[in-house]
Design a protein around this motif. Structure first.
Motif, PDB file in Angstrom:
ATOM      1  N   UNK A   1      59.261   5.612  74.754  1.00 25.80           N
ATOM      2  CA  UNK A   1      59.413   5.320  76.177  1.00 25.80           C
ATOM      3  C   UNK A   1      58.817   3.961  76.490  1.00 25.80           C
ATOM      4  N   UNK A   2      59.572   3.135  77.085  1.00 22.01           N
ATOM      5  CA  UNK A   2      59.077   1.801  77.446  1.00 22.01           C
ATOM      6  C   UNK A   2      58.241   1.893  78.697  1.00 22.01           C
ATOM      7  N   UNK A   3      57.157   1.154  78.718  1.00 21.58           N
ATOM      8  CA  UNK A   3      56.296   1.170  79.889  1.00 21.58           C
ATOM      9  C   UNK A   3      56.751   0.091  80.861  1.00 21.58           C
ATOM     10  N   UNK A   4      56.247   0.177  82.089  1.00 24.02           N
ATOM     11  CA  UNK A   4      56.642  -0.802  83.102  1.00 24.02           C
ATOM     12  C   UNK A   4      56.122  -2.182  82.747  1.00 24.02           C
ATOM     13  N   UNK A   5      55.055  -2.241  81.946  1.00 22.33           N
ATOM     14  CA  UNK A   5      54.501  -3.539  81.595  1.00 22.33           C
ATOM     15  C   UNK A   5      55.386  -4.275  80.606  1.00 22.33           C
ATOM     16  N   UNK A   6      56.245  -3.521  79.913  1.00 23.03           N
ATOM     17  CA  UNK A   6      57.192  -4.171  79.016  1.00 23.03           C
ATOM     18  C   UNK A   6      58.309  -4.875  79.781  1.00 23.03           C
ATOM     19  N   UNK A   7      58.440  -4.552  81.061  1.00 23.66           N
ATOM     20  CA  UNK A   7      59.576  -5.075  81.821  1.00 23.66           C
ATOM     21  C   UNK A   7      59.131  -5.902  83.028  1.00 23.66           C
ATOM     22  N   UNK A  17      60.750   1.164  89.078  1.00 26.40           N
ATOM     23  CA  UNK A  17      61.324   1.611  87.824  1.00 26.40           C
ATOM     24  C   UNK A  17      61.479   3.120  87.861  1.00 26.40           C
ATOM     25  N   UNK A  18      62.709   3.605  87.767  1.00 25.72           N
ATOM     26  CA  UNK A  18      63.006   5.029  87.796  1.00 25.72           C
ATOM     27  C   UNK A  18      63.220   5.536  86.378  1.00 25.72           C
ATOM     28  N   UNK A  19      62.598   6.651  86.047  1.00 22.63           N
ATOM     29  CA  UNK A  19      62.720   7.225  84.716  1.00 22.63           C
ATOM     30  C   UNK A  19      63.955   8.109  84.633  1.00 22.63           C
ATOM     31  N   UNK A  20      64.540   8.159  83.443  1.00 22.32           N
ATOM     32  CA  UNK A  20      65.665   9.057  83.247  1.00 22.32           C
ATOM     33  C   UNK A  20      65.168  10.437  82.808  1.00 22.32           C
ATOM     34  N   UNK A  21      66.085  11.371  82.682  1.00 23.44           N
ATOM     35  CA  UNK A  21      65.718  12.754  82.369  1.00 23.44           C
ATOM     36  C   UNK A  21      65.063  12.860  80.992  1.00 23.44           C
ATOM     37  N   UNK A  22      65.542  12.068  80.055  1.00 21.88           N
ATOM     38  CA  UNK A  22      64.971  12.104  78.705  1.00 21.88           C
ATOM     39  C   UNK A  22      63.513  11.662  78.713  1.00 21.88           C
ATOM     40  N   UNK A 162      57.995   8.737  91.566  1.00 24.80           N
ATOM     41  CA  UNK A 162      58.133   9.072  90.160  1.00 24.80           C
ATOM     42  C   UNK A 162      56.802   9.548  89.587  1.00 24.80           C
ATOM     43  N   UNK A 163      55.719   8.931  89.994  1.00 22.23           N
ATOM     44  CA  UNK A 163      54.404   9.321  89.477  1.00 22.23           C
ATOM     45  C   UNK A 163      54.038  10.731  89.916  1.00 22.23           C
ATOM     46  N   UNK A 164      54.313  11.025  91.184  1.00 23.75           N
ATOM     47  CA  UNK A 164      54.054  12.377  91.670  1.00 23.75           C
ATOM     48  C   UNK A 164      54.899  13.387  90.891  1.00 23.75           C
ATOM     49  N   UNK A 165      56.156  13.012  90.597  1.00 22.80           N
ATOM     50  CA  UNK A 165      57.032  13.894  89.833  1.00 22.80           C
ATOM     51  C   UNK A 165      56.518  14.131  88.423  1.00 22.80           C
TER      52      UNK A 165
END
Length: 450
Positions: A1-7, A17-22, A162-165
């Motif tokens: 999983x790529x972190x937000x700091x990579x982008x 940045x929204x995460x996918x289901x995977x 997303x963090x709360x999720x």
């Protein structure tokens, strides 16, 4: 999983940045191994070491003490080092620590719960020396996985929803251990500490705070109640109630299921009754289980399932409520939250280890092995499961009374909150209001130890 700091370089300042289901699923299963191993550790280590390996009661307790002390020492050290680690492997500093922890847990766990395959006709003390390094390695890996998994949430996404999720996913898997995390994370997402007009709490300031010691006492007592009952319920079931060995799995399962169900409604219960009333009710439920364990005759042994449900509700309520109290205690002092949670964790691990070794040391057959018949074991385990949790509950009740009229810090006192237009207002914006904060401002002060 790529972190937000990579982008970071490819994102605009207002992007999310929204995460996918995977990615969500991958994060959700990241702590399952830890939870399963922790359940096995507390529920079955003593049974296994005594009945299968042939340790005396004292040696089995000593092995658990070694593990608890190792965990107490490793937790704050790993939290500190994880925050300082440079990502030289291009895998992510949090994921690197998580991977190291998982590998250590898998390797060590296989040796802890297996007979020594290179030992033949060795003394019991030699076996203790053989198992100790694997126990220490297991506790190091467990702490590394736990801290890295919690720290991954802000690394994966900068979107508060997303963090709360993500936290909700982890909460459903291990609700009691994560009750404090969502409240702390919500505060971090919506506010940041004012630089003027507010004195930041350092570890020296915490050591001078009476409320800090009161909450620590409640946390330690709650963990003692939950962990000691978890350790000795299997022994109580087979030695005192003389139930079939199948029930040493079913009774703890009843505790976990009832605890999970009550965790779903603890938030409104805390809201309507308050932290202290909820904590008091939970103490009464745990006390009810202790009375059940003491009075239950062998002829009605299956009634233990009712007591187990009571313990699950009471124990989970204790943990979630005291973790919420800890979050209230920290309030806006997010920069020193790591010390607070580290101190709580240290007292928890150390007190449990000491309690177990004392219980095993005064066992009427402390130096006897599994093949020896101990006539007093039945009465002893009944007493342990009654008086030790009752004693911890009484201590927690006294501490609760001393802080009954104490007001916890307000989560918005001394804070500056920023709305989407970067307008500043002190104590005028709700902590639940939508805000926009650069997550990098919190990266060095984010607490890692829970």
């Amino acid at each position: 999983m790529a972190s937000i700091r990579d982008k970071e370089e490819s994102k605009g300042p207002g992007n999310r940045h929204t995460l996918n289901c995977c990615q969500r699923f991958s994060f959700g299963v990241g702590h399952v191994l830890n939870d399963l191993c922790a359940s096995m550790w507390f529920s079955y280590l003593l049974v296994y070491m005594h009945s299968v390996i042939g340790f005396s009661h004292f040696n089995a307790g000593l092995l658990m003490l070694i593990g608890q002390v190792a965990d107490a020492i490793c937790t704050p050290i790993i939290g500190y080092e994880s925050d300082r680690t440079a990502d030289q492997c291009h895998y992510g500093r949090r994921k690197s620590w998580h991977l190291v922890g998982v590998v250590c847990v898998i390797i060590s766990y296989a040796f802890v719960f297996n007979k020594c395959f290179v030992c033949s006709a060795v003394s019991r003390w030699s076996l203790l020396v053989y198992y100790s390094p694997f126990v220490i390695l297991f506790q190091f890996g467990w702490a590394s996985t736990q801290i890295a998994h919690l720290s991954l949430i802000p690394e994966l996404t900068d979107d508060e929803n997303e963090r709360v999720g993500l936290n909700a996913i982890r909460t459903q898997i291990s609700p009691a251990d994560s009750g404090n995390f969502s409240e702390k994370r919500q505060l971090e997402l919506n506010c940041r500490t004012a630089q003027q007009g507010y004195k930041k709490m350092t570890w020296k300031d915490w050591m001078k705070s009476l409320l800090f010691y009161q909450v620590a006492a409640l946390y330690m007592s709650s963990r003692l109640i939950v962990n000691i009952t978890q350790v000795y319920i299997p022994l109580y079931v087979i030695r005192t109630l003389h139930l079939h060995k199948m029930h040493i799995a079913l009774v703890p399962l009843t505790v976990y299921i009832s605890g999970f169900l009550i965790s779903l409604v603890l938030k409104p219960i805390n809201y309507h009754f308050g932290r202290k009333i909820t904590f008091l009710l939970a103490l009464l439920l745990c006390g009810g289980f202790c009375c059940c364990a003491y009075l239950l005759p062998v002829s009605k042994a299956y009634a233990i399932y009712a007591g187990a449900a009571m313990l699950g509700v009471g124990g989970t309520s204790l943990l979630v409520t005291v973790l919420s109290m800890t979050a209230d205690l920290i309030s806006q002092n997010v920069e020193s939250g790591a010390f607070v949670y580290g101190a709580m964790s240290f007292t928890d691990k150390l007190s449990n280890g000491i309690a177990v070794i004392i219980i095993q040391s005064i066992h009427p057959c402390a130096q006897m092995f599994a093949q020896d018949n101990c006539a007093n074991a039945s009465v002893y385990y009944r007493s342990v499961l009654t008086f030790v949790p009752i004693g911890a509950a009484a201590f927690a009740f006294v501490c609760l009374c001393t802080m009954w009229h104490t007001k916890f810090p307000n989560a918005t006192d001394g804070l500056i909150c920023y709305d989407d237009e970067d307008r500043i207002g002190k104590n005028t914006v709700s902590v639940n209001a939508p805000v926009s904060i650069n997550d990098d401002d919190l990266s060095e002060t984010r607490p890692l130890i829970y």
